[in-house]
Design a protein around this motif. Sequence first.
Motif, PDB file in Angstrom:
ATOM      1  N   ARG A  85       0.987  -1.164   0.069  1.00 11.83           N
ATOM      2  CA  ARG A  85      -0.009   0.065  -0.065  1.00 11.83           C
ATOM      3  C   ARG A  85       0.893   1.117   0.059  1.00 11.83           C
ATOM      4  N   PRO A 103       0.711   8.399   1.823  1.00  9.41           N
ATOM      5  CA  PRO A 103       0.558   9.804   1.243  1.00  9.41           C
ATOM      6  C   PRO A 103       1.863  10.464   0.866  1.00  9.41           C
ATOM      7  N   GLY A 124      -9.446   1.999  -1.762  1.00 13.74           N
ATOM      8  CA  GLY A 124      -9.680   2.323  -0.473  1.00 13.74           C
ATOM      9  C   GLY A 124      -8.692   3.311   0.262  1.00 13.74           C
ATOM     10  N   ALA A 125      -8.926   4.585  -0.453  1.00 15.47           N
ATOM     11  CA  ALA A 125      -8.054   5.642  -0.318  1.00 15.47           C
ATOM     12  C   ALA A 125      -8.383   6.311   1.193  1.00 15.47           C
ATOM     13  N   SER A 126      -7.336   6.690   1.835  1.00 12.76           N
ATOM     14  CA  SER A 126      -7.757   7.296   3.316  1.00 12.76           C
ATOM     15  C   SER A 126      -8.347   8.543   3.222  1.00 12.76           C
ATOM     16  N   GLY A 127      -8.117   9.157   2.233  1.00 13.68           N
ATOM     17  CA  GLY A 127      -8.978  10.582   2.190  1.00 13.68           C
ATOM     18  C   GLY A 127      -8.873  10.921   0.697  1.00 13.68           C
ATOM     19  N   ALA A 163     -12.336   9.538  -0.411  1.00 10.19           N
ATOM     20  CA  ALA A 163     -11.889   8.579   0.817  1.00 10.19           C
ATOM     21  C   ALA A 163     -12.914   7.284   0.528  1.00 10.19           C
ATOM     22  N   GLY A 164     -12.116   5.895   0.677  1.00 15.36           N
ATOM     23  CA  GLY A 164     -13.028   4.828   0.705  1.00 15.36           C
ATOM     24  C   GLY A 164     -13.367   4.326  -0.529  1.00 15.36           C
ATOM     25  N   SER A 214      -3.078  10.773  -0.849  1.00 19.37           N
ATOM     26  CA  SER A 214      -3.440  10.106   0.338  1.00 19.37           C
ATOM     27  C   SER A 214      -3.035   8.643   0.082  1.00 19.37           C
ATOM     28  N   ALA A 215      -3.009   7.921   1.381  1.00 18.73           N
ATOM     29  CA  ALA A 215      -2.478   6.500   1.386  1.00 18.73           C
ATOM     30  C   ALA A 215      -3.618   5.827   0.559  1.00 18.73           C
ATOM     31  N   LEU A 216      -3.549   4.810  -0.240  1.00 24.34           N
ATOM     32  CA  LEU A 216      -4.282   3.889  -0.956  1.00 24.34           C
ATOM     33  C   LEU A 216      -3.610   2.629  -1.587  1.00 24.34           C
TER      34      LEU A 216
END
Length: 347
Positions: free
Chosen positions: A233, A236, A263-266, A288-289, A312-314
Amino acid sequence: RRIVRTIAPPDDPHGWTHSVDRLRAGSYEITVRSIAYGNASTGFSSYASIGGYVLDVDVTEAPGTGTPPATEPPPTDPAQQKDSEANQLTAMSPARLLDTRRPDSPEARLKAGEEIRIRVAGSGGVPNEAVAAVLNVVAADPATNGFLSLTPCTDVSDAERTSSLNFTAGRNIANSTIATLTGNGDVCIYSSAATDIVVDVTGSIGPDGTAGLASSALRRLVDTRTGLGLPGRLGPNERVEVALAGAIAADTVAVALNMTAIGASGPGFLTLDDCGSATGTAALNYWAGENRGNNGIFALSESKTLCLENTSALDLTIDLTGEFKPGGLTFVPADPLRLLDTRGSNR
């Protein structure tokens, strides 16, 4: 097939003539492509209409030519088979053409039902001779649900418009498209709802191009959920390099890709480029998500790599849908045409 000449008539095509000098003896094919003329009451649009034509050909033998020379054999090197008038791809580092959110933008936020014309040829590294361009378009903070339509700048009725991007109120949503340009190198963008727009270019198509579509074998290159292509994964604001050597042909210069953020964190965006200087042009916008995808055509570095960065984290998947290389297929520009509409269209 060798293209001898591509030419467009003036605004009024009546009585228009064109001469081609010093042709070799042989058979030639004339292809006519529809253009718009006049308006709805005095002419016709280019949409689903070829119009009417009367063609006269006058052939004059040049004095003193004698027996025509033998036809030259075609080149054996595929890289040399591209005629000077063949339309092929020039992949490029992403460049921004328009961002209506900027205070110095030449265009303001679009109103509902507004159409704007933007210059593509001669901008952002696109050659003046380009007939089409690979564009990534973003609807930014739209007021309501709606769509963007990218077309050549001809008379197009609302009923004839095709959607290049559908968007949702308040969401930044992107899509990539190959946009045919008008004769002066422009594209027109129509919005059904008030929105800002961002336009980036990642490639041009025209007689100066050197690459054509050579392979369309579908395969997955990256899946961070399984460690394919990248170990895991993405965090960011992380910039990573994806090596494609061995997964693509050695002479591939650009690739067509489908990217999916999972499934991005934002909310945020992902950039994709040829590992030159970071450009900050978005290849994919996400929320997000959600799982959100987009496609595009991207230039490769000399070592066959791509660089990506996300805000964003993803998790991320990247699927290869096409390879471009010298000697590949040429591009035939066309006006947008709807092929299917299950809501009741007869096409």
